[in-house]
Scaffold this active site. Structure first.
Site, PDB file in Angstrom:
ATOM      1  N   SER A  51       0.856  -1.190   0.000  1.00 50.12           N
ATOM      2  CA  SER A  51       0.000   0.000   0.000  1.00 50.12           C
ATOM      3  C   SER A  51       0.890   1.238   0.000  1.00 50.12           C
ATOM      4  CB  SER A  51      -0.884   0.005   1.253  1.00 50.12           C
ATOM      5  OG  SER A  51      -1.409   1.302   1.443  1.00 50.12           O
ATOM      6  N   HIS A 102      -1.412  -1.361  -4.162  1.00 53.93           N
ATOM      7  CA  HIS A 102      -2.656  -0.968  -3.494  1.00 53.93           C
ATOM      8  C   HIS A 102      -2.659   0.544  -3.290  1.00 53.93           C
ATOM      9  CE1 HIS A 102      -6.089  -1.942  -0.816  1.00 53.93           C
ATOM     10  NE2 HIS A 102      -5.635  -0.971  -0.030  1.00 53.93           N
ATOM     11  N   ASP A 117      -4.813   3.658  -1.761  1.00 52.03           N
ATOM     12  CA  ASP A 117      -5.899   4.027  -0.856  1.00 52.03           C
ATOM     13  C   ASP A 117      -6.426   5.415  -1.181  1.00 52.03           C
ATOM     14  OD1 ASP A 117      -6.070   1.755   0.993  1.00 52.03           O
ATOM     15  OD2 ASP A 117      -4.000   2.273   1.476  1.00 52.03           O
ATOM     16  N   MET A 136      -8.984   8.223  -0.214  1.00 53.23           N
ATOM     17  CA  MET A 136      -9.800   8.656   0.938  1.00 53.23           C
ATOM     18  C   MET A 136     -10.304  10.068   0.717  1.00 53.23           C
ATOM     19  SD  MET A 136      -7.540   7.270   4.120  1.00 53.23           S
ATOM     20  CE  MET A 136      -6.669   5.696   4.053  1.00 53.23           C
ATOM     21  N   HIS A 153      -8.506   1.175  -3.745  1.00 52.63           N
ATOM     22  CA  HIS A 153      -9.413   0.933  -2.617  1.00 52.63           C
ATOM     23  C   HIS A 153     -10.107   2.259  -2.319  1.00 52.63           C
ATOM     24  CE1 HIS A 153      -9.600  -0.084   2.002  1.00 52.63           C
ATOM     25  NE2 HIS A 153     -10.799  -0.036   1.459  1.00 52.63           N
ATOM     26  N   MET A 166     -12.219   4.574  -0.374  1.00 55.27           N
ATOM     27  CA  MET A 166     -12.829   4.852   0.927  1.00 55.27           C
ATOM     28  C   MET A 166     -13.485   6.224   0.819  1.00 55.27           C
ATOM     29  SD  MET A 166      -9.727   3.299   3.183  1.00 55.27           S
ATOM     30  CE  MET A 166      -8.688   3.346   1.734  1.00 55.27           C
ATOM     31  N   MET A 202     -11.474  -5.439   5.857  1.00 49.90           N
ATOM     32  CA  MET A 202     -10.632  -4.518   6.637  1.00 49.90           C
ATOM     33  C   MET A 202     -10.295  -5.158   7.975  1.00 49.90           C
ATOM     34  SD  MET A 202      -9.999  -1.720   4.883  1.00 49.90           S
ATOM     35  CE  MET A 202      -8.965  -1.167   6.231  1.00 49.90           C
ATOM     36  N   ASP A 244      -6.707  -6.295   4.609  1.00 46.95           N
ATOM     37  CA  ASP A 244      -6.076  -4.977   4.583  1.00 46.95           C
ATOM     38  C   ASP A 244      -6.047  -4.351   5.974  1.00 46.95           C
ATOM     39  OD1 ASP A 244      -5.137  -2.479   3.882  1.00 46.95           O
ATOM     40  OD2 ASP A 244      -6.915  -1.881   2.753  1.00 46.95           O
TER      41      ASP A 244
HETATM   42  C1  DX5 Z   1      -6.186   1.814   5.770  1.00 50.88           C
HETATM   43  C2  DX5 Z   1      -5.812   1.397   4.372  1.00 50.88           C
HETATM   44  C3  DX5 Z   1      -4.726   0.407   4.283  1.00 50.88           C
HETATM   45  C4  DX5 Z   1      -3.408   0.856   4.858  1.00 50.88           C
HETATM   46  C5  DX5 Z   1      -2.723  -0.359   5.373  1.00 50.88           C
HETATM   47  O1  DX5 Z   1      -7.352   2.520   5.755  1.00 50.88           O
HETATM   48  O2  DX5 Z   1      -6.936   0.861   3.680  1.00 50.88           O
HETATM   49  O3  DX5 Z   1      -4.537  -0.041   2.938  1.00 50.88           O
HETATM   50  O4  DX5 Z   1      -2.570   1.487   3.934  1.00 50.88           O
HETATM   51  O5  DX5 Z   1      -1.579   0.043   6.027  1.00 50.88           O
HETATM   52  P1  DX5 Z   1      -0.892  -0.860   7.159  1.00 50.88           P
HETATM   53  O6  DX5 Z   1      -0.388  -2.084   6.461  1.00 50.88           O
HETATM   54  O7  DX5 Z   1       0.196   0.033   7.658  1.00 50.88           O
HETATM   55  O8  DX5 Z   1      -1.928  -1.164   8.177  1.00 50.88           O
HETATM   56 ZN    ZN Z   2      -6.535  -0.103   1.688  1.00 43.96          ZN
END
Ligand code: DX5
Ligand code: ZN
Length: 220
Positions: free
Chosen positions: A7, A32, A34, A36, A65, A67, A136, A174
């Site tokens: 990620s 990956h 993220d 947000m 991903h 969010m 998650m 994740d």
């Molecule tokens: C959190 C994200 C994850 C995050 C995971 O909301 O969806 O993808 O980057 O990071 P680690 O592996 O540090 O928990």
């Molecule tokens: Zn994620």
């Protein structure tokens, strides 16, 4: 086959291209990303222009991903921007079936994501049109959080649910995955393993990635 998906949330954005090349060279299967929006989760990260730029910089498939609230408004645009996998949260979309179908029609794999407190029963119908489930194992929003132990049993129950009903959806896990628990989540039935801080927070991300891969070797 177990796939490790670094990620980029925990990467050094000042040298993102370099860091992506590093994990690509070290055997990452996916990247990956993220996304947000500061509404579905209390944090804002990156969006379409960054996905577009990354897709030109790597041969790794991009796993976006989302969010964000109302992901149906943007999901197809992420496919156009270069994502080969796009997941949306079941808690954020009133029309999960429609959005998953649209992601597939746009040519990407469609994923349905669920938060730690959302029961697996929320996936019941969505499983019919999902290529993967993103479970998650922390509350979404930030990298570097601790793995929620109950997630392990949730992976096992989801594995059983998918296998018993004859679905083909893969399980992505994740949040909070590191070298100490990666073998457990793989053994429980997760096939795509996301890891942010355990890779990019390590002194050498390439070494950290190889260690994660080696720890899952039994399940490859
Ligand atoms: C959190 C994200 C994850 C995050 C995971 O909301 O969806 O993808 O980057 O990071 P680690 O592996 O540090 O928990
Ligand atoms: Zn994620």
């Amino acid at each position: 086959m177990i796939e490790i998906a670094p990620s980029i949330l925990s990467a050094d954005f000042n040298r993102l291209g370099e860091q992506i090349a590093m994990v690509e060279g070290a055997g990452a299967s996916l990247l990956h990303v993220d996304v947000m929006d500061g509404r579905f989760v209390p944090n804002i990260t990156v969006g379409l222009p960054v996905v577009k730029a990354i897709s030109r910089a790597t041969r790794l498939p991009i796993d976006a991903h989302l969010m964000i609230v109302e992901p149906g408004r943007y999901a197809e645009q992420f496919v156009v921007a270069g994502a080969q996998m796009v997941s949306i949260h079941v808690e954020a979309d009133q029309h999960v079936h429609r959005t998953l179908t649209a992601i597939r029609a746009a040519g990407a794999q469609a994923g349905v994501a669920i938060n730690p407190a959302t029961p697996l029963s929320a996936l019941d119908e969505a499983l019919k049109v999902a290529d993967y489930v993103l479970l998650m194992s922390v509350n979404p929003g930030f990298g570097g959080q601790e793995f929620i132990p109950a997630s392990l049993d949730k992976v096992r129950r989801l594995r059983k649910m998918i296998d018993e009903r004859g679905f083909r959806a893969r399980i992505e896990i994740d949040g909070g995955i590191d070298r100490d628990n990666v073998a457990d989540v793989a053994g429980a039935g997760a096939e795509i393993i996301v890891s942010g801080s355990a890779i990019f927070g390590a002194p050498d991300p390439a070494v950290a990635l190889r260690e994660l891969r080696e720890a899952t070797v039994l399940w490859v």
